[in-house]
Each structure stands twice: as structure tokens, then as C-alpha cells.
Design a protein around this motif. Sequence first.
Motif, mmCIF file in Angstrom:
data_model
loop_
_atom_site.group_PDB
_atom_site.id
_atom_site.type_symbol
_atom_site.label_atom_id
_atom_site.label_comp_id
_atom_site.label_asym_id
_atom_site.label_seq_id
_atom_site.Cartn_x
_atom_site.Cartn_y
_atom_site.Cartn_z
ATOM 1 N N UNK A 1 -4.753 10.294 -8.683
ATOM 2 C CA UNK A 1 -5.520 9.066 -8.506
ATOM 3 C C UNK A 1 -5.592 8.227 -9.781
ATOM 4 N N UNK A 2 -5.173 8.792 -10.920
ATOM 5 C CA UNK A 2 -5.132 7.992 -12.150
ATOM 6 C C UNK A 2 -3.950 7.022 -12.116
ATOM 7 N N UNK A 3 -2.955 7.317 -11.295
ATOM 8 C CA UNK A 3 -1.816 6.406 -11.120
ATOM 9 C C UNK A 3 -2.209 5.276 -10.164
ATOM 10 N N UNK A 4 -2.800 5.669 -9.062
ATOM 11 C CA UNK A 4 -3.296 4.692 -8.083
ATOM 12 C C UNK A 4 -4.243 5.436 -7.153
ATOM 13 N N UNK A 5 -5.432 4.928 -6.885
ATOM 14 C CA UNK A 5 -6.338 5.616 -5.976
ATOM 15 C C UNK A 5 -5.796 5.605 -4.558
ATOM 16 N N UNK A 6 -6.136 6.628 -3.799
ATOM 17 C CA UNK A 6 -5.725 6.680 -2.396
ATOM 18 C C UNK A 6 -6.240 5.444 -1.651
ATOM 19 N N UNK A 7 -7.485 5.085 -1.909
ATOM 20 C CA UNK A 7 -8.065 3.875 -1.327
ATOM 21 C C UNK A 7 -8.117 2.820 -2.436
ATOM 22 N N UNK A 8 -7.224 1.844 -2.362
ATOM 23 C CA UNK A 8 -7.095 0.872 -3.435
ATOM 24 C C UNK A 8 -8.027 -0.335 -3.227
ATOM 25 N N UNK A 9 -7.644 -1.229 -2.323
ATOM 26 C CA UNK A 9 -8.392 -2.470 -2.132
ATOM 27 C C UNK A 9 -8.836 -2.695 -0.702
ATOM 28 N N UNK A 10 -8.166 -2.048 0.239
ATOM 29 C CA UNK A 10 -8.488 -2.276 1.643
ATOM 30 C C UNK A 10 -8.229 -3.693 2.073
ATOM 31 N N UNK A 11 -7.355 -4.376 1.345
ATOM 32 C CA UNK A 11 -7.095 -5.792 1.615
ATOM 33 C C UNK A 11 -6.143 -5.969 2.790
ATOM 34 N N UNK B 1 0.824 -1.204 0.000
ATOM 35 C CA UNK B 1 0.000 0.000 0.000
ATOM 36 C C UNK B 1 0.861 1.258 0.000
ATOM 37 N N UNK B 2 1.939 1.253 0.762
ATOM 38 C CA UNK B 2 2.845 2.404 0.837
ATOM 39 C C UNK B 2 3.500 2.650 -0.516
ATOM 40 N N UNK B 3 3.860 1.583 -1.206
ATOM 41 C CA UNK B 3 4.492 1.726 -2.518
ATOM 42 C C UNK B 3 3.552 2.420 -3.508
ATOM 43 N N UNK B 4 2.327 1.947 -3.590
ATOM 44 C CA UNK B 4 1.380 2.553 -4.533
ATOM 45 C C UNK B 4 0.999 3.967 -4.107
ATOM 46 N N UNK C 1 -9.678 11.469 -0.306
ATOM 47 C CA UNK C 1 -8.614 12.378 -0.750
ATOM 48 C C UNK C 1 -8.741 12.815 -2.212
ATOM 49 N N UNK C 2 -9.901 12.659 -2.810
ATOM 50 C CA UNK C 2 -10.075 13.082 -4.202
ATOM 51 C C UNK C 2 -10.247 14.586 -4.333
ATOM 52 N N UNK C 3 -10.408 15.297 -3.223
ATOM 53 C CA UNK C 3 -10.522 16.755 -3.297
ATOM 54 C C UNK C 3 -9.164 17.429 -3.440
ATOM 55 N N UNK C 4 -8.101 16.665 -3.236
ATOM 56 C CA UNK C 4 -6.756 17.227 -3.365
ATOM 57 C C UNK C 4 -6.388 17.343 -4.837
ATOM 58 N N UNK C 5 -5.728 18.440 -5.236
ATOM 59 C CA UNK C 5 -5.363 18.625 -6.649
ATOM 60 C C UNK C 5 -4.536 17.467 -7.203
ATOM 61 N N UNK C 6 -4.713 17.204 -8.487
ATOM 62 C CA UNK C 6 -3.984 16.123 -9.145
ATOM 63 C C UNK C 6 -2.479 16.343 -9.088
ATOM 64 N N UNK C 7 -2.057 17.601 -9.036
ATOM 65 C CA UNK C 7 -0.629 17.892 -8.953
ATOM 66 C C UNK C 7 -0.021 17.413 -7.646
ATOM 67 N N UNK C 8 -0.868 17.118 -6.647
ATOM 68 C CA UNK C 8 -0.386 16.631 -5.359
ATOM 69 C C UNK C 8 -0.634 15.138 -5.187
ATOM 70 N N UNK C 9 -1.822 14.678 -5.602
ATOM 71 C CA UNK C 9 -2.136 13.254 -5.554
ATOM 72 C C UNK C 9 -2.834 12.877 -6.854
ATOM 73 N N UNK D 1 1.414 9.948 -4.821
ATOM 74 C CA UNK D 1 1.531 11.107 -3.946
ATOM 75 C C UNK D 1 2.769 11.922 -4.323
ATOM 76 N N UNK D 2 2.552 13.065 -4.956
ATOM 77 C CA UNK D 2 3.660 13.891 -5.422
ATOM 78 C C UNK D 2 4.364 14.627 -4.289
#
Length: 270
Positions: free
Chosen positions: A260-270, A148-151, A250-258, A156-157
Motif C-alpha cells: 500500500x506504500x506504492x498505491x493504496x488498494x482504495x485510492x480515490x473512488x473517482x 485504477x487497474x494500473x495502480x 485489504x490492509x490486512x494482507x501482507x506487504x509482500x502481497x500488496x 499487487x505482487x
Amino acid sequence: MSWEEMKDLQLEEKPLPLETKELNGILMTKMMSDNWDKIWNFQAKPDDLLIATYTKAGTTWTQEIVDMIHNDGDVQKCQRANTFDRHPFIEWTLPLPLNSGTCPAGPCGTVTCAGRFAPGRRVTETISKGNWKGIIYMARNAKDSLVSYYHFSRMNKMFPDPGPWEEYIEAFKAGKVLWGSWYDHVRGWWDAKDRHRILYLFYEDMKEDPKREIQKILKFLEKDISEEVLNKIIHHTSFDVMKQNPMANYTTIPTSMMDHSISPFMRKGA
């Protein structure tokens, strides 16, 4: 400037410049290390609650659960602002004007703060600062934390580029990532849990039986709620619901900072 306004501006879609620096053997952003005296000398108030985790170990999940408890399951109240505004991170600072929602180690003005600033042997020193009402620590197994940290670092810019997966594994194992060693962090808080008012939870236990674990938090916070409210909290803090909640994902944060097209903040919760 609000996060929504920053999202509209998109900050010219340029990544933020990032500098890192080791402090006492722990890698952190230079913004944190430059502000460390304020962070380290933060004086908790008697009604302050600290939520502590290693990175990507259920921080947002715990924050949402605690906020729902404080607001008796009122969903509208819990969507009053972003998670990071409702529960500011003590150690996280951003360059102006991107400082909305930060808590630069000053009085938080909220019931709950969040932080990861006390890995290893410094846990006890952190706890001694002020008079915390209590500390909730969430631990997650190393493998899932690593993935999760890797993704998260990829999207996360504000974090260093994690580089190739194989190299990142070695950096993580060596503790050469932001906030240092996973092992030192979870072990440090574990060693402190019987000497201080700390509720030590496990991510995997919360997944297995959220009702049981939320009841532990309720008991720790000395809070009574009805079964109806408890079930409401369980539902609204489930992964699927939170993933669709813009105040938590965290989708309210600008794309220049996070991004989500690279990886969503909340991926799988696995």
C-alpha cells in the motif's frame, strides 16, 4: 494460518513468484488456468448469489453493500472477516499456505460468491452452471477502470508488473491483461442481462445516487429494510468509511502481497 498471522510474519517480504498463461485467449495466472476445470464446472446452489465485475470496477463496494443488506445493516457482523473471506472469489487460488479466504471452485458455504471468470461469449455458459439465485454485475467506464487497474497492478505482487504507463494503456486496449478485454467483459454481461436474472449496475450511477442504486439491489434480492437501515448502509459503504475499514481496504494482507506504500488498494473512488 490467518491473514493477520501472515501479516505479522510478512512472508520475508519477498514477492510471490507469478506465472501467467492464456486460456481461450484470456490471460490469467497459471494458478487459475491449472485449476480451470474446477472453476468452469462449479455448480451453483439455488441460494448462491454471484457478484461479477471487471477488475477494479466496484467489486469490493458491491460486496460490502450486499453483505450489509444480508445482515440488516449490522456493522459488527459485517466486520466479522475480510471481504474476500465473506465473499470468496470462485476463480482465485493462492499457493499454500496462502489459501485462506479462497474458494477453489468448490461449494462456497456462503450466500455470495464473487468472480470475474466469464468475459465475452462465455457468460451464458457460466450462468448455466448450476442454478444461481441471481447475479449482480457492476460495470465501470473504461478510462477509470484502466487507471485504477494500473495502480492496482503496481501494488499487487500477485499480478504481473504493469510496466510503463504508456505500454500498459496499449495492453489494456488490446485485452492483454489479467481477465482479458474490458470491452468483451462488460459487453458480454450486457448481452446476457435480458436472458438471465442479472442486475446490471453502473459504478457511476452508484456514485451519483447510492440510495437509488442500493434500492435496486434490495428489490433484486427481494429484501425489505427500514429507511434507518438503508441510510446506515449508505453511510458505511461510502468510500471514505470503507477506506478506513480494515475488513474492506485489504490492509490486512501482507506487504509482500500488496504494498500500500506504492498505491493504496482504495485510492480515490473517482
